[in-house]
Design an enzyme around this catalytic site. Structure first.
Site, short mmCIF file in Angstrom:
data_model
loop_
_atom_site.label_atom_id
_atom_site.label_comp_id
_atom_site.label_asym_id
_atom_site.label_seq_id
_atom_site.Cartn_x
_atom_site.Cartn_y
_atom_site.Cartn_z
N PRO A 90 0.81 -1.23 0.00
CA PRO A 90 0.00 0.00 0.00
C PRO A 90 0.84 1.27 0.00
CG PRO A 90 -0.84 -1.56 1.62
CD PRO A 90 0.47 -2.10 1.14
N GLU A 117 0.01 -8.26 8.78
CA GLU A 117 0.22 -6.84 9.02
C GLU A 117 1.21 -6.22 8.05
OE1 GLU A 117 -0.36 -3.16 10.83
OE2 GLU A 117 -1.48 -5.03 11.03
N ARG A 154 -2.58 -8.21 -21.26
CA ARG A 154 -3.44 -7.84 -22.38
C ARG A 154 -2.72 -6.93 -23.38
NH1 ARG A 154 -6.21 -3.21 -22.45
NH2 ARG A 154 -8.11 -4.21 -23.23
N ASP A 169 -7.56 2.34 -25.61
CA ASP A 169 -8.07 2.22 -24.24
C ASP A 169 -7.96 3.54 -23.50
OD1 ASP A 169 -8.72 -0.43 -24.39
OD2 ASP A 169 -6.82 -1.14 -23.57
#
Length: 251
Positions: A90, A117, A154, A169
């Protein structure tokens, strides 16, 4: 391309890897995906991979030795390939389309998926990239790795049926993608724009460009801060601002 996913939950990848574009890319031999369960390198009868943090604190941390040994097993198997090792974290750099394009050019990607954690800090010495899916915390890194694998695979040559699909895209051009329409030409009073049925490809391209810019202007204006606008685009934005002002004056 080769991809290794280092995870405690390899079965989570069965669905994403077994369907749609990623599955077809695997079948075509464009990509090889291996799943390495680092619990097999855990210690003791219960193959422990986590422990309490030194100094105290909540939660459990992943121990360094199982992940180091998992990486050593990959190195033993794939000595010749240059590896890009991506830690799901994160606190990492936010994942975006440019990063997916970068990853798609690599020979070998390794995704490290944590749980609990967090990681023992020494694990970071193994990695080349620390990447986050967004400003939120997931239970583990598996879902983030699935998204990054899909977004990268992709883009491999021949992965998509139509090579131009990836080029148009959202985010690939620096703009959000323009609206799309298909048959019927009218449905519940909603009509397909005449220009799309005109057969005039120059006009169609211009309409798509303008609509991409318009959608980006109203939905993601932050993206335009990084874009060097052409004179035509500046003129269109002035028109959008006028249109928006006219709409607001009605209320």
């Amino acid at each position: 391309m080769k991809i290794d996913v280092v995870t405690l939950f390899p079965e989570m990848f069965d669905g994403p890897l077994g369907h749609s574009i990623v599955s077809r890319a695997i079948d075509k031999g464009l990509v090889e995906v291996n799943r390495v369960n680092f619990r097999q390198f855990g210690k003791g009868k219960h193959q422990v991979v986590d422990d309490t943090p030194y100094g105290g604190g909540a939660g459990m941390l992943l121990k360094p030795d199982p992940l180091f040994e998992a990486m050593e097993s990959i190195e033993t198997r794939e000595r010749e390939t240059k590896k890009r090792v991506i830690l799901m974290d994160p606190a990492g750099k936010p994942f975006n389309q440019a990063m997916a394009e970068d990853f798609s050019k690599e020979e070998h990607l390794v995704f490290l998926c944590g749980h609990y954690e967090g990681y023992d800090e020494r694990i970071r010495s193994l990695v080349t990239d620390e990447v986050s899916l967004g400003d939120y915390v997931l239970t583990g890194g598996e879902l983030a790795a699935m998204v990054m694998i899909d977004a990268s695979v992709r883009l491999l040559p021949s992965a998509l049926g139509n090579a131009s699909s990836a080029e148009t895209d959202s985010h690939s051009s620096g703009l959000l993608e323009h609206p799309h329409y298909t048959r019927p030409a009218e449905y519940k009073g909603m009509k397909v724009p005449d220009v799309l049925m005109s057969g005039n490809h120059a006009k169609i391209d211009e309409w798509r460009h303008r609509e991409s810019l318009k959608r980006t202007f109203f939905r993601r204006p932050d993206m335009l801060e990084k874009r060097e606008l052409t004179q035509q685009e500046k003129q269109w934005i002035t028109e959008f601002e006028t249109e928006n002002s006219d709409e607001e004056s009605l209320f």
